[in-house]
Write a protein that holds these residues in place. Structure first.
Motif, PDB file in Angstrom:
ATOM      1  N   LEU A  87      91.560  20.307  78.910  1.00  0.00           N
ATOM      2  CA  LEU A  87      92.263  20.483  77.468  1.00  0.00           C
ATOM      3  C   LEU A  87      91.487  21.084  76.327  1.00  0.00           C
ATOM      4  O   LEU A  87      91.874  22.033  75.762  1.00  0.00           O
ATOM      5  CB  LEU A  87      92.878  19.306  77.249  1.00  0.00           C
ATOM      6  N   ALA A  95      90.247  15.789  80.089  1.00  0.00           N
ATOM      7  CA  ALA A  95      90.039  16.211  78.771  1.00  0.00           C
ATOM      8  C   ALA A  95      89.145  17.400  78.592  1.00  0.00           C
ATOM      9  O   ALA A  95      89.334  18.080  77.781  1.00  0.00           O
ATOM     10  CB  ALA A  95      89.199  14.924  78.235  1.00  0.00           C
ATOM     11  N   LYS A 140      87.616  11.736  72.249  1.00  0.00           N
ATOM     12  CA  LYS A 140      88.944  11.241  72.014  1.00  0.00           C
ATOM     13  C   LYS A 140      89.952  11.492  72.937  1.00  0.00           C
ATOM     14  O   LYS A 140      90.858  10.585  73.406  1.00  0.00           O
ATOM     15  CB  LYS A 140      89.485  11.860  70.700  1.00  0.00           C
ATOM     16  N   TRP A 141      90.131  12.587  73.570  1.00  0.00           N
ATOM     17  CA  TRP A 141      91.055  13.000  74.483  1.00  0.00           C
ATOM     18  C   TRP A 141      90.883  12.300  75.894  1.00  0.00           C
ATOM     19  O   TRP A 141      91.837  11.588  76.483  1.00  0.00           O
ATOM     20  CB  TRP A 141      91.345  14.435  74.780  1.00  0.00           C
ATOM     21  N   THR A 150      86.043  15.462  69.731  1.00  0.00           N
ATOM     22  CA  THR A 150      87.279  15.910  70.314  1.00  0.00           C
ATOM     23  C   THR A 150      87.662  15.456  71.642  1.00  0.00           C
ATOM     24  O   THR A 150      88.454  14.886  72.172  1.00  0.00           O
ATOM     25  CB  THR A 150      87.582  17.273  69.853  1.00  0.00           C
ATOM     26  N   TRP A 151      86.599  15.992  72.531  1.00  0.00           N
ATOM     27  CA  TRP A 151      86.758  15.746  74.044  1.00  0.00           C
ATOM     28  C   TRP A 151      86.546  14.096  74.186  1.00  0.00           C
ATOM     29  O   TRP A 151      87.426  13.769  74.913  1.00  0.00           O
ATOM     30  CB  TRP A 151      85.422  16.185  74.793  1.00  0.00           C
ATOM     31  N   ILE A 194      95.824  12.875  67.642  1.00  0.00           N
ATOM     32  CA  ILE A 194      94.389  13.448  67.650  1.00  0.00           C
ATOM     33  C   ILE A 194      94.081  14.731  66.706  1.00  0.00           C
ATOM     34  O   ILE A 194      93.263  14.685  65.900  1.00  0.00           O
ATOM     35  CB  ILE A 194      93.683  13.934  69.044  1.00  0.00           C
ATOM     36  N   MET A 199      97.162  10.383  71.771  1.00  0.00           N
ATOM     37  CA  MET A 199      97.228  11.809  72.291  1.00  0.00           C
ATOM     38  C   MET A 199      98.096  12.638  71.295  1.00  0.00           C
ATOM     39  O   MET A 199      97.676  13.683  71.051  1.00  0.00           O
ATOM     40  CB  MET A 199      98.082  11.892  73.485  1.00  0.00           C
TER      41      MET A 199
END
Length: 244
Positions: free
Chosen positions: A97, A94, A112-113, A109-110, A169, A166
């Motif tokens: 990405l 994550a 969530k991933w 956001t991190w 998001i 994925m």
């Protein structure tokens, strides 16, 4: 033992450990089953390899590790290593990405991933041996105990939820509803089941979170997995409803 059909891994590991410890190794290879049987009979042992230091027999690879003060894990010994490996790897995935696809470092956001990657990785562990997973899952999951079929569906549902997250998001759309609903449902059932089994009934069980046959104890880790699915499901539903 070293034959064209088989090269003993424990012999290689014993030799490597001895050399790492600074020993010069006189390596005697057993090149046939007859030689192995004769060696076992001569030294009254059941397995090979056997290590001798200064003429004294130390024993097999596990005995050699103990000789050097290393811990040898027993077959039934519990360990958190599988889940630590999964969560550490998915956290780094994550991180890679987010660094590459987003400006700055959006923590939310991190997260969530990280959660989505973790769900897929855990589902993959279960999908390797669904029957083995179900055997462990039936030990504590309340719904699977009533409907065994749910145990067989669960790994696919978890993979669906993780992959769906994925995909969604960065692009919230109507597909959020089935993905988030599945995640919230299986996460809630799982969390209630773990709380009942571990914290109310005080049962000591193995967790099926990384598949069948694992020695991860049921408790905080499995509860966390289910809470993550609950949070992600609720989070996605909240974001979706805020956009419509």
């Amino acid at each position: 033992m070293a034959t064209p059909e088989h090269l003993c891994p424990f012999g290689l590991k014993s030799k490597s450990l001895l050399e790492w410890r600074g020993y010069e190794v006189d390596d005697h290879l057993l090149t046939s089953r007859a030689e192995q049987d004769a060696f076992k009979a001569e030294h009254d042992v059941k397995t090979t390899p056997q290590t001798f230091i200064g003429g004294e027999r130390v024993g097999g690879y596990d005995d050699l590790q103990r000789h050097f003060g290393k811990h040898v894990k027993s077959k039934d010994e519990t360990t958190y290593r599988p889940v630590i490996a999964i969560f550490a790897t998915t956290a780094l995935m994550a991180l890679a990405l987010v660094f590459n696809l987003y400006e700055g470092f959006p923590i939310a956001t991190w997260v969530k991933w990280f959660f989505a990657f973790s769900m897929v990785a855990l589902a993959l562990q279960k999908l390797q041996d669904v029957d083995g997973f179900v055997n462990g899952f039936l030990g504590y999951d309340l719904l699977a105990r009533r409907k065994v079929t749910y145990g067989y569906i669960y790994p696919y549902a978890e993979a669906f939820a993780g992959l769906g997250m994925m995909a969604l998001i960065s692009n919230m759309n109507w597909a959020v509803l089935p993905v988030a609903s599945v995640s919230l449902f299986i996460g809630t059932i799982g969390a209630v089941s773990v709380v009942k089994a571990v914290y109310i009934d005080k049962r000591e069980l193995k967790c099926a979170c990384v598949g069948g046959g694992s020695n991860v104890p049921l408790g905080f880790i499995s509860l966390t997995e289910n809470l993550v699915m609950m949070v992600m499901g609720a989070w996605m539903l909240a974001e979706w409803f805020s956009l419509i």
